[in-house]
Write a protein that holds these residues in place. Structure first.
Motif, short mmCIF file in Angstrom:
data_model
loop_
_atom_site.label_atom_id
_atom_site.label_comp_id
_atom_site.label_asym_id
_atom_site.label_seq_id
_atom_site.Cartn_x
_atom_site.Cartn_y
_atom_site.Cartn_z
N ALA A 1 -6.85 -50.06 -5.02
CA ALA A 1 -6.75 -48.72 -5.59
C ALA A 1 -6.34 -48.76 -7.06
N LEU A 2 -5.49 -49.73 -7.42
CA LEU A 2 -4.99 -49.77 -8.79
C LEU A 2 -5.77 -50.75 -9.67
N LEU A 3 -6.73 -51.45 -9.09
CA LEU A 3 -7.73 -52.18 -9.89
C LEU A 3 -8.91 -51.26 -10.19
N GLN A 4 -9.52 -50.70 -9.14
CA GLN A 4 -10.58 -49.70 -9.28
C GLN A 4 -10.64 -48.95 -7.96
N THR A 5 -10.25 -47.70 -7.98
CA THR A 5 -9.99 -46.95 -6.75
C THR A 5 -11.19 -46.86 -5.82
N SER A 6 -12.39 -46.86 -6.36
CA SER A 6 -13.58 -46.69 -5.52
C SER A 6 -13.74 -47.82 -4.51
N SER A 7 -13.14 -48.98 -4.75
CA SER A 7 -13.27 -50.09 -3.82
C SER A 7 -12.58 -49.82 -2.49
N VAL A 8 -11.64 -48.88 -2.48
CA VAL A 8 -10.99 -48.51 -1.23
C VAL A 8 -12.01 -47.93 -0.25
N PHE A 9 -13.00 -47.22 -0.77
CA PHE A 9 -14.03 -46.63 0.09
C PHE A 9 -14.97 -47.70 0.64
N ALA A 10 -15.19 -48.76 -0.13
CA ALA A 10 -15.96 -49.89 0.39
C ALA A 10 -15.19 -50.57 1.51
N LEU A 11 -13.90 -50.72 1.35
CA LEU A 11 -13.05 -51.27 2.41
C LEU A 11 -13.15 -50.41 3.67
N LEU B 1 -16.15 -37.79 -9.93
CA LEU B 1 -16.63 -39.10 -9.46
C LEU B 1 -17.91 -38.96 -8.64
N VAL B 2 -17.84 -38.18 -7.58
CA VAL B 2 -18.96 -38.14 -6.62
C VAL B 2 -20.15 -37.36 -7.16
N GLU B 3 -19.95 -36.49 -8.16
CA GLU B 3 -21.06 -35.72 -8.71
C GLU B 3 -21.70 -36.39 -9.91
N PHE B 4 -21.17 -37.55 -10.31
CA PHE B 4 -21.76 -38.26 -11.44
C PHE B 4 -23.18 -38.71 -11.07
N GLU B 5 -24.10 -38.56 -11.99
CA GLU B 5 -25.52 -38.80 -11.69
C GLU B 5 -26.09 -39.92 -12.54
N GLY C 1 -23.54 -42.69 -2.09
CA GLY C 1 -23.14 -43.52 -3.24
C GLY C 1 -22.24 -42.86 -4.25
N GLY C 2 -21.82 -41.62 -3.99
CA GLY C 2 -21.04 -40.89 -4.97
C GLY C 2 -19.70 -41.52 -5.31
N PHE C 3 -19.09 -42.20 -4.35
CA PHE C 3 -17.79 -42.81 -4.62
C PHE C 3 -17.90 -44.01 -5.56
N TRP C 4 -19.11 -44.41 -5.88
CA TRP C 4 -19.34 -45.47 -6.86
C TRP C 4 -20.21 -44.94 -8.00
N TYR C 5 -20.06 -43.65 -8.32
CA TYR C 5 -20.77 -43.00 -9.43
C TYR C 5 -22.29 -43.01 -9.24
N THR C 6 -22.77 -43.21 -8.02
CA THR C 6 -24.20 -43.40 -7.72
C THR C 6 -24.80 -44.48 -8.63
N ASP C 7 -23.99 -45.44 -9.01
CA ASP C 7 -24.40 -46.50 -9.94
C ASP C 7 -25.10 -47.61 -9.17
N PRO C 8 -26.38 -47.86 -9.45
CA PRO C 8 -27.10 -48.92 -8.74
C PRO C 8 -26.45 -50.30 -8.89
N ALA C 9 -25.84 -50.57 -10.04
CA ALA C 9 -25.22 -51.88 -10.25
C ALA C 9 -24.05 -52.09 -9.29
N ARG C 10 -23.22 -51.07 -9.13
CA ARG C 10 -22.09 -51.19 -8.21
C ARG C 10 -22.57 -51.29 -6.76
N LEU C 11 -23.55 -50.48 -6.41
CA LEU C 11 -24.05 -50.46 -5.04
C LEU C 11 -24.79 -51.76 -4.70
N SER C 12 -25.50 -52.31 -5.65
CA SER C 12 -26.17 -53.59 -5.40
C SER C 12 -25.14 -54.71 -5.23
N ALA C 13 -24.04 -54.64 -5.99
CA ALA C 13 -22.98 -55.63 -5.83
C ALA C 13 -22.38 -55.58 -4.43
#
Length: 666
Positions: free
Chosen positions: A297-307, A358-362, A438-450
């Motif tokens: 959460a304190l490195l990058q909060t969105s990773s908590v949702f991946a967990l 965060l989740v509405e970022f396109e 994908g909204g919790f990762w800014y709908t970013d393809p790079a994050r989702l592919s990772a």
């Protein structure tokens, strides 16, 4: 310089591993598990400590933080066994501690060598920094932390020290544990911020990520596979291009990269907590897992949702296994109910007001659905990435093995979720499915592919294990030589053999893409937002300026990097033009500084703010600047030239200028 790079690495290993190891041992984890779990605990402790020091007004320094961590370790050693007992917790792992540590060393050795020689060594200079738009924020936040000695995630700001262009404090919550660790190590050599940042990323890539993958495989596959699977994982974890390689090449998502690198370890700890039978052992792993959640959460909060995705799949699997003893229909009903519950939690988080930005970022779509599906299976998630058909073969074998044995569906579900989120992100615009997945990762393809790549490692390991078993039967050899040699040859083939890239249809190898990308980023002296020639100019003119006086600049021309690199007292450390909270004085400077000879308001602000110099690194057309540059935002600075009344030219080179305000002219 490379000596300093490795010394920073050793320092990071000490501050990240030693406290966590002691705390985990005090809780009762077996020595090998405590060693691997250490980063998840240490990073959380440092992040909490940074926040507490910020609240109490205590300056963060290497000595004060290490002393506080020593006190915390001693407290855990004194009271830990009282709550967790004296028995060691093995997490259900059958391998001996000696063998676990040996295998972990294999993972780390392979990753350390490949990440250094294939990536970092090509930098030629460890102070080189890939200059993405967000890189500017990250490196300047490290410098701001270091200068202010306040590393708290609750008040993170680029203006924690020095003059601010904001009318009020610009600080607020930002997950900045990565920045705090960099600032902490920077005390060893304050002038080498880029080296310190690169060294921390290297530790996450070469040590924390591979050991986390090994821990994940230990937990996921402890009831199914033998040692061959773990050996395969050591090589396969570095074969997926989208993570970590592509994210390292992108260069501007350091906190996200570090949290993804830590993610497999935290997932493994959560799985151990779910599997534990004795209540003291369960309590111990729950405790360590909570520390891991705080670290994410304190490195990058969105990773908590991946967990959450990984753990939800495993809990559903355990519920099915437990209820299947009664009846199959009953167990299916329980699993469906569990997924409905998980979905409701997901939806509630999605609807939270503070999550909207965060989740509405396109991120705009880049390809069609069919292309998206193909890129997922070919492990080629961008136009520049090489196609990886060898991984496709291994993945299909692994998925088929899981389906055939009807065990391990919890391994496929996270991969399926992230793959669907990636496909929705790259192939649609503004759709609900794109944002809910994908909204919790800014709908970013790079994050989702990772995330898709991370989730694929256990499946790939199972597939490769099945192929290794067939190979061993063919050669009538069951020693460890076969899996090691075959895995190494496969890894070399993935890295060295040329394949097509989607964007160019050219044939390039995995290694070739990395080398070409790094060489292109380094370029010549005039390449980059803050090029080598610009750095040299800034370093030269800083020797001629008064350090206490403020330098006005346009941050988009690269001059804002001078704060991180040289601790230059530049006014604008990022483009915050017309953002909420910008002061009226700042707006007047941006638009009217060029009129200082005749504008009394400008003169008063210059006097009050102690502004003495103007730094320009590009011409008014903004060539070579960040994409956010607009002349209308910075006309009061960028339109100053040699004939502008009220300014004296101090130094120049090409389009670069340093002016001193001639206060005698007004």
């Amino acid at each position: 310089m490379w000596l300093h790079f490795f010394l920073f690495g050793v320092l990071y290993l000490a501050i990240i591993y030693v406290p966590g190891l002691l705390i985990c041992r005090a809780i009762g984890l077996r020595v090998d598990l405590a060693l691997f779990a250490a980063p998840a605990v240490s990073i959380a402790c440092y992040a909490i400590l940074f926040i507490l020091f910020g609240i109490m007004g205590v300056a963060c320094s290497l000595s004060s933080c290490l002393f506080a961590m020593l006190v915390a370790c001693l407290a855990f050693l004194v009271i830990g066994r009282r709550f967790f007992g004296t028995n060691e917790f093995d997490g259900g792992i059958a391998l001996s501690p000696h063998r676990v540590i040996l295998l972990g060393a294999v993972y780390i050795t392979i990753s350390s060598l490949l990440y250094f020689f294939l990536f970092y060594r090509r930098y030629q200079d460890p102070s080189f920094m890939i200059q993405g738009f967000d890189t500017l924020f990250h490196v300047n936040l490290i410098r701001s932390f270091f200068d202010s000695q306040n590393f708290s995630s609750l008040t993170a700001s680029l203006y924690q020290s020095g003059l601010s262009p904001f009318s009020q404090s610009s600080g607020g919550f930002y997950p900045s544990a990565w920045h705090g660790l960099c600032a902490l190590a920077l005390e060893a050599s304050s002038g080498e911020l880029n080296v310190a940042a690169n060294a921390l990323n290297y530790v996450f890539a070469a040590v924390i990520y591979p050991s986390g993958i090994f821990s994940l495989l230990l937990q996921f596959l402890k009831k199914q596979k033998g040692i061959n699977c773990y050996i395969a994982g050591a090589f396969l974890s570095i074969c997926t291009f989208a993570f970590p390689w592509a994210m390292l090449l992108r260069g501007e998502q350091f906190p996200q990269f570090s949290s993804f690198a830590l993610l497999p370890l935290v997932v493994s700890l959560a799985i151990a907590a779910v599997d534990s039978k004795r209540w003291r052992e369960k309590l111990g792993f729950v405790f360590v897992s909570l520390f891991g959640c705080i670290s994410l959460a304190l490195l990058q909060t969105s990773s908590v949702f991946a967990l959450f995705i990984f753990v939800s799949a495993y809990i559903a699997h355990c519920a099915y296994q437990h209820c299947n003893k009664k009846s199959r229909n009953y167990s299916i009903g329980v699993v469906c109910a569990a997924f409905v519950g998980f979905g409701l939690v997901w939806l509630v988080c999605y609807k939270m007001p503070f999550m909207r930005s965060l989740v509405e970022f396109e991120w705009p779509s880049t390809m069609g659905v069919i292309e998206g599906i193909a890129s997922v299976f070919l492990f080629s998630f961008s136009g520049e990435a090489p196609l990886q058909p060898l991984l496709l073969i291994v993945f299909v074998v692994g998925a088929f093995s899981i389906i055939k044995n009807r065990k391990g569906f919890y391994l496929i579900l996270p991969w399926l979720f992230f793959a669907m989120a990636y496909i929705a992100s790259v192939s649609s615009d503004g759709t609900y499915i794109k944002h809910i997945l994908g909204g919790f990762w800014y709908t970013d393809p790079a994050r989702l592919s990772a995330l898709t790549c991370i989730a694929s490692i256990p499946i790939l390991s199972i597939g490769f294990d099945a192929m290794l078993q067939k190979t061993a039967l063919l050669v009538h050899q069951k020693s460890l030589i076969i899996p090691v040699v075959v895995s190494a040859v496969f890894c070399a083939a993935v890295i060295a053999l040329p394949t097509l890239t989607i964007s160019t249809n050219a044939s390039k190898s995995f290694n070739g893409v990395i080398c070409h990308s790094v060489d292109e980023l380094i370029g010549s002296d005039d390449v980059g937002i803050y090029s080598t020639s610009e750095k040299a100019f800034v370093a030269r003119v800083l020797g001629e300026v008064d350090n206490n006086s403020v330098i006005v600049n346009c941050p988009d021309d690269g001059s804002a990097f001078a704060y991180a690199d040289d601790d230059a007292n530049v006014l604008y450390r990022r483009n915050y033009a017309d953002t909420k909270g910008e002061s009226l004085e700042s707006k007047i400077i941006r638009h009217n500084l060029k009129n200082i000879a005749t504008n009394e308001s400008v003169q008063a602000i210059v006097e009050r703010w102690n502004i003495r110099y103007v730094l320009q690194l590009t011409s008014p057309d903004g060539k070579g600047s960040f994409h956010t540059y607009k002349l209308d935002d910075w006309d009061g600075i960028q339109l100053i030239n040699e004939s502008t009344e009220g300014f004296n030219l101090v130094d120049q080179e090409g389009d670069m200028r340093l002016y001193e305000i001639a206060k005698s002219d007004f």
